[in-house]
Motif scaffolding. Structure first.
Motif, PDB file in Angstrom:
ATOM      1  N   UNK A 242     -35.651  10.545  57.630  1.00 54.11           N
ATOM      2  CA  UNK A 242     -35.869   9.865  56.356  1.00 54.11           C
ATOM      3  C   UNK A 242     -36.538   8.515  56.545  1.00 54.11           C
ATOM      4  N   UNK A 243     -37.122   8.003  55.493  1.00 51.96           N
ATOM      5  CA  UNK A 243     -37.940   6.792  55.566  1.00 51.96           C
ATOM      6  C   UNK A 243     -37.209   5.605  56.167  1.00 51.96           C
ATOM      7  N   UNK A 244     -35.954   5.396  55.775  1.00 51.40           N
ATOM      8  CA  UNK A 244     -35.243   4.201  56.216  1.00 51.40           C
ATOM      9  C   UNK A 244     -34.350   4.430  57.438  1.00 51.40           C
ATOM     10  N   UNK A 245     -34.419   5.607  58.020  1.00 51.87           N
ATOM     11  CA  UNK A 245     -33.620   5.895  59.206  1.00 51.87           C
ATOM     12  C   UNK A 245     -34.240   5.188  60.411  1.00 51.87           C
ATOM     13  N   UNK A 246     -33.399   4.764  61.350  1.00 58.30           N
ATOM     14  CA  UNK A 246     -33.851   3.974  62.490  1.00 58.30           C
ATOM     15  C   UNK A 246     -33.679   4.774  63.780  1.00 58.30           C
ATOM     16  N   UNK A 247     -34.746   4.912  64.519  1.00 56.56           N
ATOM     17  CA  UNK A 247     -34.689   5.557  65.832  1.00 56.56           C
ATOM     18  C   UNK A 247     -34.663   4.473  66.894  1.00 56.56           C
ATOM     19  N   UNK A 248     -33.611   4.493  67.728  1.00 55.43           N
ATOM     20  CA  UNK A 248     -33.445   3.511  68.793  1.00 55.43           C
ATOM     21  C   UNK A 248     -33.464   4.207  70.145  1.00 55.43           C
ATOM     22  N   UNK A 249     -34.241   3.686  71.062  1.00 61.27           N
ATOM     23  CA  UNK A 249     -34.216   4.216  72.420  1.00 61.27           C
ATOM     24  C   UNK A 249     -32.887   3.850  73.065  1.00 61.27           C
ATOM     25  N   UNK A 250     -32.331   4.802  73.812  1.00 56.69           N
ATOM     26  CA  UNK A 250     -31.136   4.523  74.590  1.00 56.69           C
ATOM     27  C   UNK A 250     -31.442   4.283  76.050  1.00 56.69           C
ATOM     28  N   UNK A 251     -32.724   4.219  76.388  1.00 59.92           N
ATOM     29  CA  UNK A 251     -33.157   4.024  77.778  1.00 59.92           C
ATOM     30  C   UNK A 251     -34.190   2.907  77.824  1.00 59.92           C
ATOM     31  N   UNK A 252     -33.918   1.875  78.597  1.00 58.55           N
ATOM     32  CA  UNK A 252     -34.846   0.748  78.690  1.00 58.55           C
ATOM     33  C   UNK A 252     -36.219   1.161  79.197  1.00 58.55           C
ATOM     34  N   UNK A 253     -36.246   2.032  80.197  1.00 53.94           N
ATOM     35  CA  UNK A 253     -37.495   2.369  80.858  1.00 53.94           C
ATOM     36  C   UNK A 253     -38.484   3.127  80.007  1.00 53.94           C
ATOM     37  N   UNK A 254     -38.021   3.734  78.907  1.00 49.98           N
ATOM     38  CA  UNK A 254     -38.946   4.477  78.034  1.00 49.98           C
ATOM     39  C   UNK A 254     -38.976   3.895  76.625  1.00 49.98           C
ATOM     40  N   UNK A 255     -38.438   2.700  76.452  1.00 48.93           N
ATOM     41  CA  UNK A 255     -38.453   2.077  75.125  1.00 48.93           C
ATOM     42  C   UNK A 255     -39.877   1.848  74.631  1.00 48.93           C
ATOM     43  N   UNK A 256     -40.747   1.365  75.505  1.00 49.16           N
ATOM     44  CA  UNK A 256     -42.122   1.078  75.088  1.00 49.16           C
ATOM     45  C   UNK A 256     -42.852   2.329  74.617  1.00 49.16           C
ATOM     46  N   UNK A 257     -42.893   3.423  75.395  1.00 55.73           N
ATOM     47  CA  UNK A 257     -43.578   4.610  74.876  1.00 55.73           C
ATOM     48  C   UNK A 257     -42.935   5.182  73.621  1.00 55.73           C
ATOM     49  N   UNK A 258     -41.621   5.037  73.477  1.00 52.02           N
ATOM     50  CA  UNK A 258     -40.980   5.531  72.264  1.00 52.02           C
ATOM     51  C   UNK A 258     -41.384   4.700  71.047  1.00 52.02           C
ATOM     52  N   UNK A 259     -41.523   3.394  71.216  1.00 47.71           N
ATOM     53  CA  UNK A 259     -42.016   2.565  70.111  1.00 47.71           C
ATOM     54  C   UNK A 259     -43.421   3.008  69.705  1.00 47.71           C
ATOM     55  N   UNK A 260     -44.205   3.422  70.684  1.00 47.93           N
ATOM     56  CA  UNK A 260     -45.587   3.831  70.386  1.00 47.93           C
ATOM     57  C   UNK A 260     -45.659   5.061  69.503  1.00 47.93           C
ATOM     58  N   UNK A 261     -44.564   5.854  69.452  1.00 46.41           N
ATOM     59  CA  UNK A 261     -44.569   7.034  68.586  1.00 46.41           C
ATOM     60  C   UNK A 261     -43.660   6.861  67.371  1.00 46.41           C
ATOM     61  N   UNK A 262     -43.117   5.654  67.177  1.00 45.08           N
ATOM     62  CA  UNK A 262     -42.387   5.399  65.945  1.00 45.08           C
ATOM     63  C   UNK A 262     -40.967   4.907  66.059  1.00 45.08           C
ATOM     64  N   UNK A 263     -40.451   4.694  67.280  1.00 42.80           N
ATOM     65  CA  UNK A 263     -39.113   4.114  67.420  1.00 42.80           C
ATOM     66  C   UNK A 263     -39.134   2.685  66.897  1.00 42.80           C
ATOM     67  N   UNK A 264     -37.978   2.232  66.424  1.00 45.41           N
ATOM     68  CA  UNK A 264     -37.876   0.893  65.848  1.00 45.41           C
ATOM     69  C   UNK A 264     -37.207  -0.108  66.772  1.00 45.41           C
ATOM     70  N   UNK A 265     -36.767   0.349  67.940  1.00 46.19           N
ATOM     71  CA  UNK A 265     -36.103  -0.573  68.840  1.00 46.19           C
ATOM     72  C   UNK A 265     -35.347   0.132  69.932  1.00 46.19           C
ATOM     73  N   UNK A 266     -34.383  -0.582  70.502  1.00 46.41           N
ATOM     74  CA  UNK A 266     -33.658  -0.096  71.670  1.00 46.41           C
ATOM     75  C   UNK A 266     -32.294  -0.769  71.716  1.00 46.41           C
ATOM     76  N   UNK A 267     -31.290  -0.057  72.188  1.00 48.50           N
ATOM     77  CA  UNK A 267     -30.034  -0.689  72.587  1.00 48.50           C
ATOM     78  C   UNK A 267     -30.080  -0.741  74.103  1.00 48.50           C
ATOM     79  N   UNK A 268     -30.148  -1.939  74.629  1.00 50.24           N
ATOM     80  CA  UNK A 268     -30.612  -2.182  75.988  1.00 50.24           C
ATOM     81  C   UNK A 268     -29.525  -2.643  76.946  1.00 50.24           C
TER      82      UNK A 268
END
Length: 291
Positions: free
Chosen positions: A182-208
């Motif tokens: 959904x539009x307001x749902x937030x995708x957070x990476x759970x892995x520091x090492x792949x946070x950057x590529x995940x942001x590139x496809x639409x992740x909004x952040x990371x729990x680091x």
């Protein structure tokens, strides 16, 4: 709920040489990461060693973090387990829940529930708390993977399920969640090492994890990426690459506690059994990488 975008830091719990919670080091850590530019704090997550703490210790840790934070940043509390009824009971009775702005709830471990079982578990949690819920999928620790289909169904069915910390390391699964959420749902990476590529496809952040010790560097990388400045973000990511690996070489949070001790942020790198401190070889490697 966008306040849970950006960098959340999964705080360690410093212990002293006797194994007790080191309040002074914990307060120092809270200020260190806030000054470093993280966006919110996560207490009682996997990195905190909450599984080895008593109920009284967990309450103490949350109170200390909240006191030192003094309202500066949102606080997410780890509230989960593999007994749905116990989690519901905790949601109704834990006094420190009032100090949190959201909860982070892990998929049930050891039991290995079906996908329908996972849906039922999080449905019950969502229906028994007014707080926003961040789902936490980490199959490497729980031995169960929550599929994209179930994540998306939960996101659509419950308004207070606002995000997922996705730590499966599965890009195909991450893509399916990001493309269907959904539009307001937030995708957070759970892995520091792949946070950057995940942001590139639409992740909004990371729990680091690494943001405990390198809050400035890691937050700068993530914020640059969220602003579309991928060139600068990529340079920082590449500089941190060896540290990403080293921190997990002998397990988490052993590596991050070694790094925090080497930087002088915490007084002792003590962990609670069955975890143990890193080898001297790895400690020196982490120190060298941080120079």
């Amino acid at each position: 709920m966008k306040k849970f975008s950006g960098v959340g830091v999964a705080l360690v719990t410093p212990f002293d040489e006797t194994g007790r919670v080191d309040e002074h080091s914990l307060r120092n850590l809270v200020n260190y990461v806030i000054d470093g530019g993280v966006d919110y704090l996560v207490a009682l997550g996997t990195t905190s060693e909450a599984a080895t703490m008593t109920a009284e210790e967990r309450a103490f840790v949350v109170r200390v973090i909240a006191e030192e934070n003094a309202g500066r940043l949102p606080i997410v509390l780890g509230i989960g387990g593999n007994n749905t009824e116990q989690v519901i009971h905790d949601l109704a009775t834990l006094p420190y829940l009032q100090l949190g702005d959201a909860i982070l709830s892990v998929t049930p471990y050891y039991n290995k529930p079906s996908q329908q079982g996972l849906y039922n578990h999080f449905k019950a949690i969502a229906e028994h708390t007014p707080l926003p819920v961040i789902l936490y999928n980490v199959p490497g620790r729980t031995s169960v993977n929550m599929t994209a289909a179930i994540t998306l169904k939960l996101a659509r069915d419950f308004e207070n399920i606002i995000a997922i910390k996705e730590a499966s390391g599965n890009f195909e699964q991450a893509t399916a969640i990001i493309s269907g959420m959904p539009k307001n749902f937030i995708f957070l990476s759970g892995d520091d090492g792949i946070a950057l590529p995940l942001v590139s496809i639409g992740a909004s952040g990371v729990i680091s994890v690494i943001a405990n010790v390198m809050p400035g560097e890691f937050s700068s990388m993530l914020h640059l990426a969220l602003e579309g400045e991928y060139g600068e973000a990529r340079q920082i990511h590449l500089q941190l690459g060896e540290m990403f690996k080293a921190l997990f070489e002998e397990g988490n949070p052993a590596g991050i506690k070694a790094a925090l001790h080497a930087r002088g942020v915490i007084a002792c790198q003590k962990l609670r059994s069955p975890l143990c401190e890193v080898s001297e070889t790895l400690y020196q490697k982490i120190k060298r990488l941080d120079e």
